[in-house]
Each structure stands twice: as structure tokens, then as C-alpha cells.
Scaffold this motif. Structure first.
Motif, PDB file in Angstrom:
ATOM      1  N   ASP A  10     -55.766   5.808  -6.566  1.00  0.00           N
ATOM      2  CA  ASP A  10     -55.852   4.727  -7.909  1.00  0.00           C
ATOM      3  C   ASP A  10     -57.321   4.889  -8.656  1.00  0.00           C
ATOM      4  O   ASP A  10     -58.584   5.113  -7.750  1.00  0.00           O
ATOM      5  CB  ASP A  10     -56.100   2.935  -7.282  1.00  0.00           C
ATOM      6  N   ASP A  17     -53.458   3.831 -11.532  1.00  0.00           N
ATOM      7  CA  ASP A  17     -54.092   3.257 -12.058  1.00  0.00           C
ATOM      8  C   ASP A  17     -53.829   1.162 -12.100  1.00  0.00           C
ATOM      9  O   ASP A  17     -53.288   0.906 -12.780  1.00  0.00           O
ATOM     10  CB  ASP A  17     -54.524   3.408 -13.999  1.00  0.00           C
ATOM     11  N   ARG A  18     -54.341   0.552 -11.529  1.00  0.00           N
ATOM     12  CA  ARG A  18     -53.720  -1.128 -11.125  1.00  0.00           C
ATOM     13  C   ARG A  18     -54.885  -1.683 -11.771  1.00  0.00           C
ATOM     14  O   ARG A  18     -53.430  -2.936 -11.673  1.00  0.00           O
ATOM     15  CB  ARG A  18     -53.929  -1.158  -9.331  1.00  0.00           C
ATOM     16  N   GLU A  67     -53.318   5.470   1.305  1.00  0.00           N
ATOM     17  CA  GLU A  67     -53.958   4.926   0.717  1.00  0.00           C
ATOM     18  C   GLU A  67     -55.790   6.063   0.715  1.00  0.00           C
ATOM     19  O   GLU A  67     -55.627   5.709   1.674  1.00  0.00           O
ATOM     20  CB  GLU A  67     -54.129   3.675   0.104  1.00  0.00           C
ATOM     21  N   HIS A  73     -48.685   0.915 -12.033  1.00  0.00           N
ATOM     22  CA  HIS A  73     -48.609   1.845 -10.084  1.00  0.00           C
ATOM     23  C   HIS A  73     -47.385   1.660  -9.865  1.00  0.00           C
ATOM     24  O   HIS A  73     -46.893   1.856  -8.930  1.00  0.00           O
ATOM     25  CB  HIS A  73     -49.721   1.465  -9.407  1.00  0.00           C
TER      26      HIS A  73
END
Length: 108
Positions: A57, A28-29, A5, A34
Motif C-alpha cells: 500500500d 493506494d488505499r 501485505e 485497491h
């Protein structure tokens, strides 16, 4: 290799001069976009030692879709030698990305 990440600042820095392929997965959590893409790229990351797999993200990095010119998420971009080789938006199949990464690694 695992799926790392990273923030948008870290991504831009890596894109400037990475000698190895970078596979960037943009998710896009907050909108739940995702799961499958991140899982597929995490699986691929375990199969390629010569590439770096990154996860960004947009909920935490809201400028990224504009910078990378994404209209649909999730998205995956393969970069090598500081340039974009291939891009997918929306549903991304693991085999598509594997093919692009393998083709680059076979040439180098």
C-alpha cells in the motif's frame, strides 16, 4: 498461498534473491484504488503454489511508486530470478497475470 501485505523494505529485500516468482500488487488505499486489483490477486494467489503474491500500500509506503517507477495505480509487477518479467499499470486483468505466471512456471 494468500496475498501477503508487505512494506517497501520487505519488498526490496525479497526482490533481491527470490527463487520463485513474486507477484507484487501496488495499491493506494487512501484513494480507493485497491479493491478489484487486490481481490483479483488474492484469487490468483490461491491458484499458484509456486509463486508468492505480495500487496504493498503506497499510503503506508510512499517511496514505492518512485522506486518501482509506477505512474498509475493499481499496478502489478511479476518478478522472477531478481528481474522484472512483466508489468501492468491501471486496470489489471486476472488472466493477464495468470498467463505471465504460468508461462514462467512452465519454463522452470
Amino acid at each position: 498461498m494468500k496475498l501477503l501485505e508487505i512494506t517497501d523494505w520487505g519488498l526490496i529485500e525479497r526482490l533481491r534473491g527470490s527463487p520463485e516468482p513474486l507477484i507484487v500488487t501496488v495499491v493506494d488505499r487512501l484513494k480507493g484504488r485497491h479493491g478489484p486489483a487486490a481481490r483479483r490477486m488474492a484469487e490468483l494467489a490461491g491458484e499458484y503454489d509456486g509463486a508468492t503474491f505480495l500487496l504493498v500500500d503506497v499510503a503506508e509506503n510512499p517511496s514505492l511508486p518512485r522506486v518501482l517507477k509506477f505512474r498509475r495505480l493499481p499496478g502489478v509487477v511479476v518478478y522472477a530470478d531478481g528481474r522484472e518479467l512483466r508489468r501492468w499499470q491501471g486496470r489489471v486483468e486476472k488472466r493477464w497475470v495468470a498467463s505471465a505466471v504460468s508461462a514462467y512456471l512452465d519454463r522452470s
